[in-house]
Scaffold this motif. Structure first.
Motif, PDB file in Angstrom:
ATOM      1  N   ALA A  90       0.843  -1.192   0.000  1.00  0.00           N
ATOM      2  CA  ALA A  90       0.000   0.000   0.000  1.00  0.00           C
ATOM      3  C   ALA A  90       0.881   1.247   0.000  1.00  0.00           C
ATOM      4  O   ALA A  90       1.896   1.307   0.691  1.00  0.00           O
ATOM      5  CB  ALA A  90      -0.903   0.008   1.226  1.00  0.00           C
ATOM      6  N   LYS A  91       0.460   2.227  -0.774  1.00  0.00           N
ATOM      7  CA  LYS A  91       1.153   3.519  -0.770  1.00  0.00           C
ATOM      8  C   LYS A  91       0.716   4.290   0.472  1.00  0.00           C
ATOM      9  O   LYS A  91      -0.401   4.101   0.973  1.00  0.00           O
ATOM     10  CB  LYS A  91       0.776   4.323  -2.014  1.00  0.00           C
ATOM     11  N   PRO A  92       1.535   5.203   0.949  1.00  0.00           N
ATOM     12  CA  PRO A  92       1.139   6.040   2.087  1.00  0.00           C
ATOM     13  C   PRO A  92      -0.148   6.829   1.821  1.00  0.00           C
ATOM     14  O   PRO A  92      -0.853   7.206   2.749  1.00  0.00           O
ATOM     15  CB  PRO A  92       2.334   6.978   2.274  1.00  0.00           C
ATOM     16  N   LYS A  93      -0.481   7.025   0.538  1.00  0.00           N
ATOM     17  CA  LYS A  93      -1.706   7.739   0.172  1.00  0.00           C
ATOM     18  C   LYS A  93      -2.965   7.099   0.777  1.00  0.00           C
ATOM     19  O   LYS A  93      -3.962   7.776   0.972  1.00  0.00           O
ATOM     20  CB  LYS A  93      -1.869   7.775  -1.356  1.00  0.00           C
ATOM     21  N   VAL A  94      -2.903   5.786   1.051  1.00  0.00           N
ATOM     22  CA  VAL A  94      -4.067   5.113   1.647  1.00  0.00           C
ATOM     23  C   VAL A  94      -4.476   5.844   2.922  1.00  0.00           C
ATOM     24  O   VAL A  94      -5.655   6.051   3.180  1.00  0.00           O
ATOM     25  CB  VAL A  94      -3.762   3.629   1.940  1.00  0.00           C
ATOM     26  N   TRP A  95      -3.490   6.257   3.710  1.00  0.00           N
ATOM     27  CA  TRP A  95      -3.756   6.910   4.979  1.00  0.00           C
ATOM     28  C   TRP A  95      -3.737   8.435   4.849  1.00  0.00           C
ATOM     29  O   TRP A  95      -4.465   9.121   5.543  1.00  0.00           O
ATOM     30  CB  TRP A  95      -2.745   6.438   6.019  1.00  0.00           C
TER      31      TRP A  95
END
Length: 148
Positions: A90-95
């Protein structure tokens, strides 16, 4: 020749040891969500063959859609606040972009609802369109929120 073989054994051994890190956290949230996504893919792939190879069988397709529906909610609860660590892809963009990620999830859920409705109605005319919609939601989420 023996020396070359020995070097080859060492190289192969080192490459084998370079596998993906293991999820050792309590409850293994990353491993659990990865396995849940793989289960979704296993449910969806046979539907892909039916659609792409024009081998639509209404009863089988409806059964596969039911399996997809039974599994579609599983991965999402495993994206907790501290679950972006290896082996996560998962990319940090998820959070960082939680609202956009939530929208991507909802788009997938809406698309699978539509696919299931068409499948349970045995409506071949709608299957292709809604199948494509599910595919697009998966691809969009992967493009935006998953490392490749």
């Amino acid at each position: 020749m023996l020396r070359t073989f020995g070097v080859l054994v060492v190289v192969v051994s080192l490459l084998t040891a370079c596998g993906e890190p293991e999820d050792t956290r309590p409850g293994q949230p990353v491993k659990t969500r990865q396995e849940a996504f793989k289960a979704l893919l296993r449910a969806y792939e046979p539907m892909t063959k039916m659609v792409k190879e024009d081998r639509y069988d209404p009863e089988k397709f409806a059964a596969m859609a039911a399996v997809l529906m039974a599994q579609r909610d599983v991965p999402w609860s495993h994206f907790g606040p501290d679950t972006n660590y290896p082996p996560s892809k998962a990319k940090p963009k998820v959070w960082q972009e939680a609202a956009a990620f939530e929208q991507a999830k909802n788009d997938f859920l809406d698309a699978t609802d539509a696919l299931n409705s068409a499948a349970q109605a045995r409506d071949k005319t709608k299957i292709g369109d809604v199948y494509g919609r599910v595919y697009k939601t998966c691809k969009s989420c992967h493009d935006n929120f998953r490392e490749h």
